[in-house]
Scaffold this motif. Structure first.
Motif, PDB file in Angstrom:
ATOM      1  N   LYS A 163      65.375 -38.815 138.600  1.00 56.78           N
ATOM      2  CA  LYS A 163      66.199 -39.747 139.426  1.00 56.78           C
ATOM      3  C   LYS A 163      65.633 -40.810 140.439  1.00 56.78           C
ATOM      4  N   GLN A 164      64.169 -40.373 140.677  1.00 55.15           N
ATOM      5  CA  GLN A 164      63.361 -41.482 141.348  1.00 55.15           C
ATOM      6  C   GLN A 164      62.368 -41.804 140.551  1.00 55.15           C
ATOM      7  N   SER A 165      62.128 -42.448 139.679  1.00 54.00           N
ATOM      8  CA  SER A 165      61.097 -42.812 138.912  1.00 54.00           C
ATOM      9  C   SER A 165      60.455 -44.028 139.553  1.00 54.00           C
ATOM     10  N   SER A 166      59.035 -43.748 139.622  1.00 52.76           N
ATOM     11  CA  SER A 166      58.083 -44.870 139.911  1.00 52.76           C
ATOM     12  C   SER A 166      58.011 -45.822 138.888  1.00 52.76           C
ATOM     13  N   LEU A 197      49.915 -43.219 138.706  1.00 57.95           N
ATOM     14  CA  LEU A 197      50.075 -44.272 137.654  1.00 57.95           C
ATOM     15  C   LEU A 197      51.807 -44.147 137.324  1.00 57.95           C
ATOM     16  N   ALA A 198      52.387 -45.427 136.785  1.00 58.04           N
ATOM     17  CA  ALA A 198      53.837 -45.247 136.454  1.00 58.04           C
ATOM     18  C   ALA A 198      53.849 -44.227 135.083  1.00 58.04           C
ATOM     19  N   GLY A 199      54.864 -43.745 135.063  1.00 56.76           N
ATOM     20  CA  GLY A 199      55.061 -42.753 133.942  1.00 56.76           C
ATOM     21  C   GLY A 199      55.064 -43.426 132.465  1.00 56.76           C
ATOM     22  N   SER A 200      54.464 -42.728 131.533  1.00 61.04           N
ATOM     23  CA  SER A 200      54.159 -43.214 129.878  1.00 61.04           C
ATOM     24  C   SER A 200      55.853 -42.687 129.839  1.00 61.04           C
ATOM     25  N   GLY A 204      50.636 -39.196 133.182  1.00 60.43           N
ATOM     26  CA  GLY A 204      51.622 -38.435 132.321  1.00 60.43           C
ATOM     27  C   GLY A 204      53.008 -38.775 132.174  1.00 60.43           C
ATOM     28  N   GLN A 205      53.772 -38.190 131.423  1.00 61.70           N
ATOM     29  CA  GLN A 205      54.970 -38.584 131.025  1.00 61.70           C
ATOM     30  C   GLN A 205      55.847 -38.965 132.329  1.00 61.70           C
ATOM     31  N   THR A 206      56.957 -40.123 132.158  1.00 65.36           N
ATOM     32  CA  THR A 206      57.787 -40.228 133.416  1.00 65.36           C
ATOM     33  C   THR A 206      58.460 -38.730 133.679  1.00 65.36           C
ATOM     34  N   GLY A 207      58.689 -38.414 135.103  1.00 67.65           N
ATOM     35  CA  GLY A 207      59.248 -37.161 135.424  1.00 67.65           C
ATOM     36  C   GLY A 207      58.586 -35.851 135.142  1.00 67.65           C
ATOM     37  N   THR A 208      56.996 -35.798 135.084  1.00 67.24           N
ATOM     38  CA  THR A 208      56.397 -34.700 135.045  1.00 67.24           C
ATOM     39  C   THR A 208      55.775 -34.426 136.228  1.00 67.24           C
ATOM     40  N   GLY A 209      55.865 -35.043 137.192  1.00 71.16           N
ATOM     41  CA  GLY A 209      55.425 -34.567 138.590  1.00 71.16           C
ATOM     42  C   GLY A 209      54.093 -35.415 139.083  1.00 71.16           C
ATOM     43  N   LYS A 210      53.682 -36.588 138.596  1.00 69.40           N
ATOM     44  CA  LYS A 210      52.692 -37.436 139.119  1.00 69.40           C
ATOM     45  C   LYS A 210      52.770 -37.685 140.634  1.00 69.40           C
ATOM     46  N   THR A 211      53.920 -38.216 141.053  1.00 68.90           N
ATOM     47  CA  THR A 211      54.125 -38.560 142.433  1.00 68.90           C
ATOM     48  C   THR A 211      54.078 -37.337 143.275  1.00 68.90           C
ATOM     49  N   LEU A 249      44.893 -30.227 134.272  1.00 66.69           N
ATOM     50  CA  LEU A 249      46.155 -30.310 133.554  1.00 66.69           C
ATOM     51  C   LEU A 249      47.084 -29.596 134.434  1.00 66.69           C
ATOM     52  N   ARG A 250      48.220 -30.093 134.793  1.00 62.38           N
ATOM     53  CA  ARG A 250      49.187 -29.488 135.467  1.00 62.38           C
ATOM     54  C   ARG A 250      50.573 -29.477 134.733  1.00 62.38           C
ATOM     55  N   CYS A 251      51.064 -28.369 134.447  1.00 65.90           N
ATOM     56  CA  CYS A 251      52.585 -28.354 133.863  1.00 65.90           C
ATOM     57  C   CYS A 251      53.576 -27.863 134.845  1.00 65.90           C
ATOM     58  N   ARG A 252      54.477 -28.727 135.200  1.00 66.37           N
ATOM     59  CA  ARG A 252      55.624 -28.465 136.164  1.00 66.37           C
ATOM     60  C   ARG A 252      56.514 -27.584 135.591  1.00 66.37           C
ATOM     61  N   PRO A 253      57.254 -26.957 136.712  1.00 63.36           N
ATOM     62  CA  PRO A 253      58.368 -25.752 136.294  1.00 63.36           C
ATOM     63  C   PRO A 253      59.350 -26.470 135.512  1.00 63.36           C
ATOM     64  N   PHE A 254      60.361 -26.026 134.895  1.00 63.44           N
ATOM     65  CA  PHE A 254      61.454 -26.380 134.362  1.00 63.44           C
ATOM     66  C   PHE A 254      62.400 -27.083 135.481  1.00 63.44           C
TER      67      PHE A 254
HETATM   68  N1  ATP Z   1      55.072 -28.640 140.241  1.00 61.76           N
HETATM   69  C1  ATP Z   1      56.083 -29.047 140.704  1.00 61.76           C
HETATM   70  N2  ATP Z   1      56.899 -28.021 141.474  1.00 61.76           N
HETATM   71  C2  ATP Z   1      57.932 -28.316 141.626  1.00 61.76           C
HETATM   72  N3  ATP Z   1      58.526 -29.475 141.365  1.00 61.76           N
HETATM   73  C3  ATP Z   1      58.337 -30.595 140.801  1.00 61.76           C
HETATM   74  C4  ATP Z   1      56.799 -30.358 140.262  1.00 61.76           C
HETATM   75  N4  ATP Z   1      56.370 -31.552 139.553  1.00 61.76           N
HETATM   76  C5  ATP Z   1      57.451 -32.149 139.512  1.00 61.76           C
HETATM   77  N5  ATP Z   1      58.398 -31.768 140.300  1.00 61.76           N
HETATM   78  C6  ATP Z   1      59.905 -32.338 140.661  1.00 61.76           C
HETATM   79  O1  ATP Z   1      60.264 -33.346 139.483  1.00 61.76           O
HETATM   80  C7  ATP Z   1      60.826 -34.241 139.799  1.00 61.76           C
HETATM   81  C8  ATP Z   1      59.903 -35.713 139.391  1.00 61.76           C
HETATM   82  O2  ATP Z   1      58.753 -35.552 139.745  1.00 61.76           O
HETATM   83  P1  ATP Z   1      58.090 -37.066 139.934  1.00 61.76           P
HETATM   84  O3  ATP Z   1      58.868 -37.923 140.541  1.00 61.76           O
HETATM   85  O4  ATP Z   1      56.823 -36.665 140.864  1.00 61.76           O
HETATM   86  O5  ATP Z   1      57.580 -37.517 138.598  1.00 61.76           O
HETATM   87  P2  ATP Z   1      56.739 -38.346 138.197  1.00 61.76           P
HETATM   88  O6  ATP Z   1      55.688 -38.168 136.964  1.00 61.76           O
HETATM   89  O7  ATP Z   1      55.959 -38.986 139.095  1.00 61.76           O
HETATM   90  O8  ATP Z   1      57.600 -39.424 137.345  1.00 61.76           O
HETATM   91  P3  ATP Z   1      57.732 -41.226 137.282  1.00 61.76           P
HETATM   92  O9  ATP Z   1      56.548 -41.418 136.407  1.00 61.76           O
HETATM   93  O10 ATP Z   1      59.062 -41.390 136.597  1.00 61.76           O
HETATM   94  O11 ATP Z   1      57.591 -41.638 138.480  1.00 61.76           O
HETATM   95  C9  ATP Z   1      60.675 -34.502 141.374  1.00 61.76           C
HETATM   96  O12 ATP Z   1      62.235 -33.912 141.550  1.00 61.76           O
HETATM   97  C10 ATP Z   1      59.847 -33.492 141.625  1.00 61.76           C
HETATM   98  O13 ATP Z   1      60.144 -32.882 142.858  1.00 61.76           O
END
Ligand code: ATP
Length: 768
Positions: A229-232, A265-268, A97-104, A16-21
Motif C-alpha cells: 500500500k505504501q511502496s517506496s 533500497l526500493a523493492g525489486s 528484497g522484493q517490494t512489500g517484504t519489509g525493508k522499510t 535474512l528476514r522473512c516477514r509474517p503473512f
Molecule cells: N517483520 C514484519 N512484521 C510485521 N509486519 C511487517 C513485517 N515486515 C513487513 N511488514 C508489513 O508489511 C508491509 C510492507 O512492508 P514495507 O513497506 O516495509 O515493505 P518494503 O519492502 O519496504 O516495500 P517497498 O519496497 O515497496 O517499499 C507493511 O505494512 C509492514 O508493516
C-alpha cells in the motif's frame, strides 16, 4: 581486538528476514513456501517442479523468521555494528528484497512516531535507524566525552539524487523545483564520491534526529502498488557521521570519526505482478535497472572480475565503498513466506547468498588532530566565505582552488561521458545507415509487390471471365443433374424390388443353412463316436503294451535264470573233468610206479638168474626158494598194485556216479524251468491272441459304423445339393424374369422421357 586484526579483509555479513503473512495473503489462504530455522541459520524454500517437491536450503550469517521482533534483529545483529562505528569504522547496513517484504519496516519501522518515551524507550516496532540513533547517543552520553553528530538523508529516484533534508522554507517555496533539480554526484578526489549541495544537519540528541528522519521520510516518494500500500519508489540513504574527541596520554586532542550508512533500497519487483503502469512502470524499470547494476557489481566482486561496473549507476557509485571497499557492510535480505512471491524470493535468496562472498577490507578512520580538524574547518569556512562573496558581489565567477579542482574532475568525467556518447553516436549512425539500407530494400520490395499486384489483377480479370463461363456450365450441369437424379430414383425403385427378392433368397438360404447345421451336428456326433472308438483302441493298445512289457520282463528273468543254471552246470562239468584228470594222472603215476617196481623185480630176478648162471651150480633149492620168494613177493606186489588200482577205479566210478546224479538233477531243474516259462509264454500268447481278436472285432465294428455314417452323410449332402440346385435354379429364373421386366420397363420409361424432351411422337422415335 587489535588494529591489525580489524584491518583484515572480512566478508559482507548477510542477514535474512522473512516477514509474517500479510492480511491479503491470509485472506487468499496462500500456502507457505519459506521455512526459517533461526538457530541453524538456514532458510528452506519448497518448490514443486514437475510434480516433485524440492527443497532449496540457503545458509546465512543470521536468520530471522516471521516471529522475530525488531528488537531481536537489532540486538543480535546491529548492536556490534554500531559499536564499531563508535570505534571509528565506516559501516553500511542496507535492506534488499522484493517490494512489500519489509525493508522499510526493518530499517525505519515505526520511526516516524519513534521519539523516545518519557524514560527514553522506543516503541516495539521501531526499526534499525531509530534504535541505532538511540544506541549512539546513549553510548556517547555514557562516555561523557565531547562529540558531534551530523546526519544526511538523500533519495535516489530515477537515477537522480535529491536531498530529503532540504530546509523547509526552500522546499515549501519551490519543492517541485528542487525535486526537478537533482544534486550532482562527484568524485571527491580521494577515490570516494560526494553529493554536492547535500545538507549536513548537526544534531545533539535523539529527538532531533527523529524529527529530521520524519521530515525526510515524509518527502520520500511512495505509491500504492498491488503488492504494497505504501511502496517506496526510491532508494534512500541515511548517514550518521560521528566525531568523538579523545585525548592522548601526552595530552594531545584527537578526533575519532565513524560513519554509519543506513540504506533502504526500493523493492525489486515484477512489473506485471506489482501492477505498475506508465509512470510507475518507468519507475519500476529504473529501480530494477539500478538493482541489476548492483547485482552485476556483486557478481564482479564475487567472481573477482577485473572490471567492477560501479560507474554504471548512481546507486553503485554511492555504495562503492560499502561493496569491496573499506567499509563494514551488512545486508538485510527480506522475503515473504507466501507461494505467490516464490520466484522473487528465490531470486532475493540467490542474490543475498552470492553477496556473502564479497570481501571488504575495513579500515578504521585515521584519527585527526583537533588542530588539523580546526584547520580543515577554517579552510571550509574560507571556501564558503569566498562563495558567499562571489555570490553577493556578483563579480564574475569566483571559484576557489579546491572547488576548481573538483569541477575540473567533474569536467573530466563529463569529457569521458562525451567520448562514450560520441562512440555510441557513431554506432547509432551506423545503425541509421543500416536502417536506411533496409528502408531502400523495403522500397524495392514494395515496388516488386506492386508489379505482382498488377499481374494478379490481370489474372483476376481472366479468372472472372472463366467464372462466368463456368456459371453457364454449372447451369447446364444442374439440368443434367436433375435428369440423372430422376434416373437414379427409378433405379432405386428397381433396386428395392431386387432387394425384396434378395430377402426371399436370404430366407431360403437361412433354411438351407439350418439344414446344413443339422448335417454338421450329425457329422459331429459321428466324430464323437469315432473319438470314443479311438479312445477304446488307445486304451487297448496301452493294455497290450503293458502286458507285452510284463511278458518281456518274465522272459528276460527266465533267460537270466537259465544262464545262471548253465553257468552252474559248466562249473560242475569243469570240476568233474578236473577231478577226472587228477584221478587219471594218479592212476598213471601208480601204474608207472608198479611198472618200475615190476621192472626192478624183473631186473633183480634176472640178476639172480645171471648170478645163478654165473655161479653155476648153486643149489637148485636156493634158486628155487629164491625164485619162490621172488614169485611170492611179485605176487604180493601185483596184489598190492591191483588193490590200489581197484581202489582208484572205484573212486573214479563213485566220482562219476556223483557227477551223473548232479547232472541229472540239474537237467531236471532246467527242464522244469523251461516248462514253466513255456506255460507262461503259452498263456501270454493266448491272451494276446484274444486281445487281437477283440481288437479286430472292434475295428470291423468301427469300420462298419464309419461306412454307414459316411454313406448317410453323402446321401444327405447329395439330397441337400439337389434341393439347393433346384431352388437356386428356380430363384434365378424368377429373378432373371423380374430383372428383365424391370429393365424393359425402365427402357420404356427412358424412351418415353427422351421422346417427351424432343417432342417426337412415340412411334416415330421407336422407328428411329
Ligand atoms: N517483520 C514484519 N512484521 C510485521 N509486519 C511487517 C513485517 N515486515 C513487513 N511488514 C508489513 O508489511 C508491509 C510492507 O512492508 P514495507 O513497506 O516495509 O515493505 P518494503 O519492502 O519496504 O516495500 P517497498 O519496497 O515497496 O517499499 C507493511 O505494512 C509492514 O508493516
Amino acid at each position: 581486538m587489535s588494529r591489525v586484526d580489524k584491518e583484515k579483509s572480512v566478508n559482507v555479513q548477510v542477514l535474512l528476514r522473512c516477514r509474517p503473512f500479510s492480511d491479503d495473503e491470509l485472506r487468499s489462504n496462500a500456502p507457505q513456501v519459506v521455512t526459517c530455522n533461526d538457530y541453524q541459520r538456514e532458510v528452506a524454500v519448497t518448490q514443486t517442479i514437475a510434480g516433485k517437491q524440492i527443497d532449496r536450503v540457503f545458509t546465512f550469517d543470521k536468520v530471522f523468521g516471521p516471529t522475530a521482533r525488531q528488537r531481536d534483529l537489532y540486538d543480535q545483529a546491529i548492536i556490534p555494528i554500531v559499536n564499531e562505528v563508535l570505534e571509528g569504522f565506516n559501516c553500511t547496513i542496507f535492506a534488499y528484497g522484493q517490494t512489500g517484504t519489509g525493508k522499510t519496516y526493518t530499517m525505519e519501522g515505526e520511526c516516524r512516531r519513534a521519539k523516545s518515551g518519557p524514560e527514553g524507550q522506543l516503541p516495539s516496532d521501531a526499526g534499525v535507524i531509530p534504535r541505532a540513533v538511540k544506541q549512539i547517543f546513549d553510548t556517547l552520553e555514557r562516555q561523557n566525552t565531547e562529540y558531534s553528530v551530523k546526519v544526511t538523508f538523500l533519495e535516489l529516484y530515477n537515477e537522480e539524487i535529491t536531498d530529503l533534508l532540504a530546509p523547509e522554507e526552500i522546499s515549501k517555496v519551490a519543492l517541485e523545483e528542487r525535486q526537478k533539480k537533482p544534486l550532482p554526484l562527484m568524485e571527491d578526489g580521494k577515490g570516494g564520491v560526494l553529493v554536492r549541495g547535500l545538507e549536513e544537519e548537526i544534531v545533539t540528541n535523539c529527538s532531533e534526529i527523529f524529527s529530521l528522519l520524519e521530515r525526510g521520510s515524509a518527502k520520500r516518494r511512495t505509491a500504492e502498488t498491488l503488492l504494497n500500500k505504501q511502496s517506496s519508489r526510491s532508494h534512500s540513504l541515511f548517514s550518521i557521521t560521528i566525531h568523538i574527541k579523545e585525548a592522548t596520554p601526552e595530552g594531545e586532542e584527537l578526533i575519532k570519526c565513524g560513519k554509519l550508512n543506513l540504506v533502504d533500497l526500493a523493492g525489486s519487483e515484477n512489473i506485471c505482478r506489482s501492477g505498475a503502469r506508465e509512470g510507475r512502470a518507468r519507475e519500476a524499470g529504473e529501480i530494477n535497472k539500478s538493482l541489476l547494476t548492483l547485482g552485476r557489481v556483486i557478481t564482479a566482486l564475487v567472481e573477482h572480475l577485473g572490471h567492477v561496473p560501479y560507474r554504471d549507476s548512481k546507486l553503485t557509485r554511492l555504495l562503492r565503498d560499502s561493496l569491496g571497499g573499506r567499509t563494514k557492510t551488512c545486508i538485510i535480505a527480506t522475503v515473504s513466506p507466501s507461494v505467490h512471491c516464490l520466484e522473487e524470493t528465490l531470486s532475493t535468496l540467490d542474490y543475498a547468498h552470492r553477496a556473502k562472498s564479497i570481501k571488504n577490507r575495513p579500515e578504521v578512520n585515521q584519527k585527526m588532530m583537533k588542530s588539523t580538524l580546526i584547520k580543515d574547518l577554517y579552510g571550509e569556512i574560507d571556501r564558503l566565505k569566498a562563495e558567499v562573496y562571489a555570490a553577493r558581489e556578483k563579480v564574475g565567477v569566483y571559484i576557489p582552488k579546491d572547488r576548481y579542482q573538483m569541477e575540473e574532475n567533474e569536467r573530466k568525467a563529463m569529457a569521458d561521458q562525451i567520448e562514450q556518447m560520441t562512440a555510441s553516436l557513431e554506432t547509432n549512425q551506423k545503425q541509421i545507415t543500416d536502417l536506411q539500407e533496409k528502408y531502400d530494400s523495403e522500397l524495392q520490395h514494395s515496388a516488386d509487390l506492386s508489379k505482382k499486384l498488377e499481374a494478379t489483377e490481370k489474372c483476376l480479370d481472366h479468372t472472372s471471365n472463366l467464372l462466368s463461363t463456368t456459371k453457364e456450365d454449372l447451369k447446364q450441369a444442374h439440368y443434367n443433374l436433375k435428369e440423372k437424379e430422376f434416373i437414379i430414383s427409378e433405379q432405386k425403385k428397381a433396386e428395392n424390388a431386387l432387394a425384396h427378392q434378395a430377402c426371399v433368397l436370404r430366407s431360403e438360404l437361412e433354411k438351407s443353412s439350418r439344414d446344413n447345421a443339422s448335417l454338421h451336428s450329425k457329422i459331429a456326433r459321428g466324430d464323437k463316436l469315432s473319438a470314443a472308438n479311438r479312445s477304446v483302441v488307445n486304451s487297448f493298445q496301452a493294455d497290450l503294451a503293458s502286458k507285452l512289457d510284463i511278458l518281456s520282463s518274465t522272459l528276460t528273468a527266465s533267460i537270466d535264470q537259465q544262464n545262471k543254471h548253465l553257468k552252474a552246470v559248466e562249473v560242475l562239468c569243469q570240476s568233474c573233468v578236473d577231478s577226472h584228470d587228477t584221478a587219471t594222472l594218479e592212476i598213471k603215476k601208480k601204474i608207472l610206479a608198479s611198472k618200475s617196481l615190476y621192472m626192478s623185480h624183473m631186473e633183480a630176478f634176472q640178476n639172480i638168474v645171471l648170478l645163478h648162471k654165473a655161479n653155476t651150480n648153486s643149489t637148485l633149492e636156493d634158486v628155487s626158494s629164491l625164485s619162490a620168494a621172488s614169485c611170492c613177493s611179485l605176487d604180493q606186489l601185483l596184489a598190492c598194485v591191483e588193490g590200489e588200482a581197484l581202489k582208484i577205479f572205484t573212486d573214479i566210478q563213485s566220482l562219476l556216479a556223483d557227477h551223473r546224479s548232479e547232472l541229472a538233477h540239474f537237467t531236471k531243474e532246467l527242464r522244469d524251468s523251461f516248462c514253466i516259462s513255456l506255460d507262461r509264454t503259452k498263456d501270454m500268447s493266448s491272451f494276446i491272441l484274444g486281445l487281437f481278436e477283440k481288437y479286430t472285432e472292434e475295428t470291423s465294428k468301427l469300420q462298419n459304423h464309419s461306412n454307414h455314417t459316411h454313406e448317410a452323410q453323402v446321401k444327405s449332402l447329395e439330397e441337400f445339393q439337389k434341393a439347393y440346385e433346384e431352388q437356386s435354379k428356380s430363384e434365378e429364373q424368377r429373378l432373371l424374369a423380374d430383372i428383365t421386366s424391370l429393365v424393359s420397363k425402365h427402357i420404356v420409361r427412358q424412351r418415353e422421357l427422351v421422346r417427351l424432351d424432343l417432342h417426337v411422337p412415340l412411334g416415330q422415335f421407336v422407328c428411329k
